[in-house]
Write a protein that holds these residues in place. Structure first.
Motif, PDB file in Angstrom:
ATOM      1  N   ARG A 175     -17.208   1.202   7.299  1.00  0.00           N
ATOM      2  CA  ARG A 175     -16.510   0.127   7.995  1.00  0.00           C
ATOM      3  C   ARG A 175     -15.335   0.716   8.764  1.00  0.00           C
ATOM      4  O   ARG A 175     -14.254   0.916   8.205  1.00  0.00           O
ATOM      5  N   PRO A 195     -12.009   1.148  10.656  1.00  0.00           N
ATOM      6  CA  PRO A 195     -10.837   0.272  10.677  1.00  0.00           C
ATOM      7  C   PRO A 195     -10.681  -0.375  12.044  1.00  0.00           C
ATOM      8  O   PRO A 195     -11.095   0.195  13.058  1.00  0.00           O
ATOM      9  N   PRO A 196     -10.100  -1.597  12.103  1.00  0.00           N
ATOM     10  CA  PRO A 196      -9.937  -2.291  13.392  1.00  0.00           C
ATOM     11  C   PRO A 196      -9.234  -1.425  14.427  1.00  0.00           C
ATOM     12  O   PRO A 196      -9.610  -1.391  15.583  1.00  0.00           O
ATOM     13  N   HIS A 197      -8.200  -0.717  13.979  1.00  0.00           N
ATOM     14  CA  HIS A 197      -7.485   0.205  14.867  1.00  0.00           C
ATOM     15  C   HIS A 197      -7.574   1.574  14.207  1.00  0.00           C
ATOM     16  O   HIS A 197      -6.834   1.856  13.268  1.00  0.00           O
ATOM     17  N   HIS A 198      -8.474   2.384  14.723  1.00  0.00           N
ATOM     18  CA  HIS A 198      -8.734   3.696  14.126  1.00  0.00           C
ATOM     19  C   HIS A 198      -7.416   4.449  13.964  1.00  0.00           C
ATOM     20  O   HIS A 198      -6.740   4.757  14.935  1.00  0.00           O
ATOM     21  N   GLU A 199      -7.015   4.676  12.698  1.00  0.00           N
ATOM     22  CA  GLU A 199      -5.689   5.251  12.448  1.00  0.00           C
ATOM     23  C   GLU A 199      -5.571   6.635  13.084  1.00  0.00           C
ATOM     24  O   GLU A 199      -6.545   7.345  13.261  1.00  0.00           O
ATOM     25  N   ASN A 216      -6.662   0.466   0.784  1.00  0.00           N
ATOM     26  CA  ASN A 216      -6.914   0.405   2.226  1.00  0.00           C
ATOM     27  C   ASN A 216      -8.392   0.288   2.539  1.00  0.00           C
ATOM     28  O   ASN A 216      -8.781   0.038   3.680  1.00  0.00           O
ATOM     29  N   ASN A 217      -9.216   0.490   1.522  1.00  0.00           N
ATOM     30  CA  ASN A 217     -10.655   0.364   1.672  1.00  0.00           C
ATOM     31  C   ASN A 217     -11.188  -0.699   0.710  1.00  0.00           C
ATOM     32  O   ASN A 217     -10.434  -1.217  -0.113  1.00  0.00           O
ATOM     33  N   TRP A 259     -13.725   3.581   4.948  1.00  0.00           N
ATOM     34  CA  TRP A 259     -13.735   4.617   5.978  1.00  0.00           C
ATOM     35  C   TRP A 259     -13.174   5.910   5.395  1.00  0.00           C
ATOM     36  O   TRP A 259     -12.196   5.900   4.659  1.00  0.00           O
ATOM     37  N   SER A 294      -9.448   7.095   6.056  1.00  0.00           N
ATOM     38  CA  SER A 294      -8.529   6.267   5.274  1.00  0.00           C
ATOM     39  C   SER A 294      -8.510   6.751   3.831  1.00  0.00           C
ATOM     40  O   SER A 294      -7.460   6.766   3.175  1.00  0.00           O
ATOM     41  N   PRO A 320     -23.677  -0.511  16.266  1.00  0.00           N
ATOM     42  CA  PRO A 320     -22.503  -0.195  15.442  1.00  0.00           C
ATOM     43  C   PRO A 320     -22.890   0.667  14.230  1.00  0.00           C
ATOM     44  O   PRO A 320     -23.948   0.465  13.636  1.00  0.00           O
ATOM     45  N   ASN A 364     -22.921   2.019  10.391  1.00  0.00           N
ATOM     46  CA  ASN A 364     -22.862   1.267   9.138  1.00  0.00           C
ATOM     47  C   ASN A 364     -22.954   2.140   7.889  1.00  0.00           C
ATOM     48  O   ASN A 364     -22.993   1.628   6.763  1.00  0.00           O
TER      49      ASN A 364
END
Length: 338
Positions: free
Chosen positions: A103, A105-109, A184-185, A192, A195, A281, A283
């Motif tokens: 998954r 993250p919405p904003h790839h760190e 965070n996961n 991810w 993360s 996407p 998975n």
């Protein structure tokens, strides 16, 4: 003469009957083929003794669908890979999805992107093949079970490798710590790998002290369990196979994400080239442990987390250089351990 003619006619009909019989045996009845395959599968993968008639019927229907796909594919002379029945053959699509779990993250760190220009090796010096599968620092293939924790297994294998290279001692680390403790996961609901590495800057337990259960439990980690610590990690340039090779050679196995489709579950051998997984996407998290070429097709050697009975002893060869299944989109690597 009459009797001679009669004998000829009789012989003719007997010959026709024999030819018809042979044709039936050669061509076969597709339903007979499925029945035989189902019986053979059941001999090695029996259902639970208390399975209801409805459950058995559902599993058999799933198996028949998988059998049709596998037979049709394997008869294709142009196929670059072969398929086979395994534990996924009787599963519904929703059940199969439980074995994935990448998954983004919405904003790839912002993990540091590795500058391959800083790596003292040129593409001209890259070997034709590289294979870490036999390296003492790469642990045996593990099995995540029906828990969407592939991200944790994708994070741990490179850490085990990096820690072993530092100490010259093989080590087996805990995915369960990530499943239970990394807030965070999402545990069995996905996560991810970078993360996870951020979380493991505080230490990672030995597997023997924090064994895997394939379910999310209360966090039990203490610093006394720690046997490895992530110091730094980085992302590798997207869609750059040469960069991946350079980093793979210098630092070791790469964490990557791919898109899994039906044919992937049934993979047996050869170079996986199914276009059905492209431009979708991602998975599922897996680990690239080498590269090579087979029958003119460049490939990545990919370590999965579905046990050693899946695929080629737990591995799959995936086409290299074409971003097959998105494998070249999100490569990342552990640079150093504390």
């Amino acid at each position: 003469m009459f009797f001679g003619l009669l004998r000829m006619v009789k012989f003719y009909y007997i010959a026709l009957a024999m030819m018809a019989c042979c044709a039936i045996q050669v061509n076969g009845d597709p339903s007979d083929d499925v029945e035989a395959a189902w019986e053979n599968f059941q001999a090695h993968n029996p259902l639970k003794k208390d399975a209801s008639p409805q459950e058995i019927a559902k599993r058999k229907t799933n198996f028949a669908k998988a059998h049709s796909m596998i037979e049709r594919h394997n008869k294709n002379k142009n196929a670059t890979f072969q398929m086979e029945h395994n534990k996924f053959s009787t599963m519904d699509d929703d059940e199969k999805k439980q074995y994935n779990g990448a998954r983004p993250p919405p904003h790839h760190e912002s993990s540091k992107f590795l500058n391959v220009d800083d790596i003292a090796v040129s593409t001209r010096q890259l070997p034709a093949s590289l294979d870490y599968r036999t390296d003492v620092c790469l642990t045996s293939v593990k099995n995540q079970g029906s828990c969407g924790s592939c991200w944790a297994f994708t994070a741990i294998a490179p850490l085990e490798f990096a820690q072993c290279k530092k100490t010259s001692t093989p080590i087996v680390l805990s995915e369960q710590q990530l499943v239970d403790c990394d807030t965070n996961n999402g545990g069995c609901n996905g996560g991810w790998y970078t993360s996870a590495w951020y979380h493991l800057k505080n230490g990672c337990a030995r597997q023997s002290l924090y064994p895997y259960t394939a379910t999310k439990n209360t966090c039990k980690y203490t610093s006394a369990m720690s046997a490895a610590t992530v110091s730094s990690y980085g992302s590798v340039t997207s869609n750059s196979p040469a960069s991946m090779q350079l980093v793979l050679q210098k630092y070791g196995p790469l964490a990557v994400a791919i898109t899994v489709v039906n044919s992937f579950y049934a993979y047996k051998s050869g170079v996986y080239t199914d276009p059905a997984c492209d431009n979708l996407p991602v998975n599922h998290g897996v680990v690239v442990v080498g590269w090579g070429t087979l029958n003119g097709i460049d490939f990545w050697i990919v370590r999965n987390s579905w046990g050693s009975s899946w695929g080629s002893s737990g591995y799959i060869l995936m086409q290299r250089g074409v971003n097959k299944c998105g494998i070249e989109n999100y490569p990342a690597v552990i640079v150093s351990v504390a």
